[in-house]
Scaffold this motif. Structure first.
Motif, short mmCIF file in Angstrom:
data_model
loop_
_atom_site.label_atom_id
_atom_site.label_comp_id
_atom_site.label_asym_id
_atom_site.label_seq_id
_atom_site.Cartn_x
_atom_site.Cartn_y
_atom_site.Cartn_z
N VAL A 109 0.83 -1.20 0.00
CA VAL A 109 0.00 0.00 0.00
C VAL A 109 0.86 1.25 0.00
O VAL A 109 0.62 2.19 -0.78
N ILE A 110 1.89 1.28 0.83
CA ILE A 110 2.77 2.45 0.91
C ILE A 110 3.50 2.65 -0.43
O ILE A 110 3.65 3.78 -0.90
N THR A 111 3.94 1.56 -1.04
CA THR A 111 4.60 1.66 -2.35
C THR A 111 3.66 2.28 -3.38
O THR A 111 4.05 3.15 -4.16
N THR A 112 2.41 1.84 -3.38
CA THR A 112 1.42 2.39 -4.31
C THR A 112 1.17 3.86 -4.03
O THR A 112 1.12 4.68 -4.96
N LEU A 113 1.04 4.21 -2.75
CA LEU A 113 0.80 5.61 -2.40
C LEU A 113 1.99 6.50 -2.76
O LEU A 113 1.81 7.67 -3.09
N CYS A 114 3.19 5.97 -2.71
CA CYS A 114 4.37 6.74 -3.11
C CYS A 114 4.46 6.86 -4.63
O CYS A 114 4.97 7.86 -5.15
N ALA A 115 3.98 5.87 -5.35
CA ALA A 115 4.06 5.89 -6.81
C ALA A 115 3.02 6.82 -7.43
O ALA A 115 3.26 7.37 -8.51
N LEU A 116 1.89 7.00 -6.77
CA LEU A 116 0.83 7.83 -7.35
C LEU A 116 1.27 9.27 -7.59
O LEU A 116 1.06 9.80 -8.69
N PRO A 117 1.87 9.97 -6.61
CA PRO A 117 2.31 11.35 -6.91
C PRO A 117 3.39 11.42 -7.98
O PRO A 117 3.43 12.38 -8.76
N LEU B 159 -0.55 7.09 -15.63
CA LEU B 159 -1.21 5.98 -14.98
C LEU B 159 -2.51 5.64 -15.70
O LEU B 159 -3.37 6.49 -15.91
N ASN B 160 -2.62 4.41 -16.14
CA ASN B 160 -3.86 3.92 -16.74
C ASN B 160 -3.95 2.42 -16.47
O ASN B 160 -2.95 1.77 -16.20
N PHE B 161 -5.13 1.88 -16.51
CA PHE B 161 -5.33 0.46 -16.26
C PHE B 161 -5.66 -0.23 -17.57
O PHE B 161 -6.57 0.17 -18.28
#
Length: 157
Positions: free
Chosen positions: A34-42, A57-59
């Protein structure tokens, strides 16, 4: 430093008899993801471009399906890593993880049908020997912790 911190978190024993010890290495794995994802978003929001190193970012379901097996391998590796660290001393942790060098050689040789050179084998053995010598006398061997360490090294490879 992060390994020692993670070992401290996984070995923490509060004085509350109801809570007992913090025995949630799988929660720790989830929290790391979760922390890795939250760091990657910005990073993707502020630094992405169509031609740059960081893509917008796209799925994409087809791409997600292709990398699903790799994601499962990563989560198993991270979970086994945390379980191993909880059960063995920090001094033994690099020894268990040094097996990834050996597994990489064996898996690479079997998948690509190429025999590694003697120099590569010697270098890997010297590296593994160095980890064993460095941890000599400080080993608190746990069979279950060793199992998780070996499994983690296998999935890293």
């Amino acid at each position: 430093a992060l390994i020692v911190l993670k070992k401290h978190v996984l070995s923490y024993m509060p004085k509350d008899p109801v809570l007992g010890s913090f025995s949630y290495p799988l929660f720790t794995t989830w929290f790391q993801c979760v922390i890795t994802t939250l760091c990657a978003l910005p990073v993707t929001f502020f630094f992405s471009s169509d031609k740059g190193f960081v893509r917008p970012l796209n799925f994409n379901l087809a791409a997600a399906t292709r990398v699903a097996r790799l994601t499962v391998v990563f989560v198993i590796m991270l979970s086994a890593n945390n379980l191993s660290l909880k059960l063995v001393n920090v001094s033994f942790y690099p020894v268990a993880r040094s097996l990834s060098i050996l597994f990489t050689l064996v898996i690479g040789a079997s998948w690509f049908q190429e025999k590694p050179s003697r120099l590569i084998i010697a270098a890997c053995l010297v590296t593994m020997l160095g980890f064993f010598v460095g941890a000599k006398g400080q080993l608190d061997l746990s069979l279950q912790g060793t199992f998780w360490g070996v499994l983690s090294s296998l999935f890293v490879s």
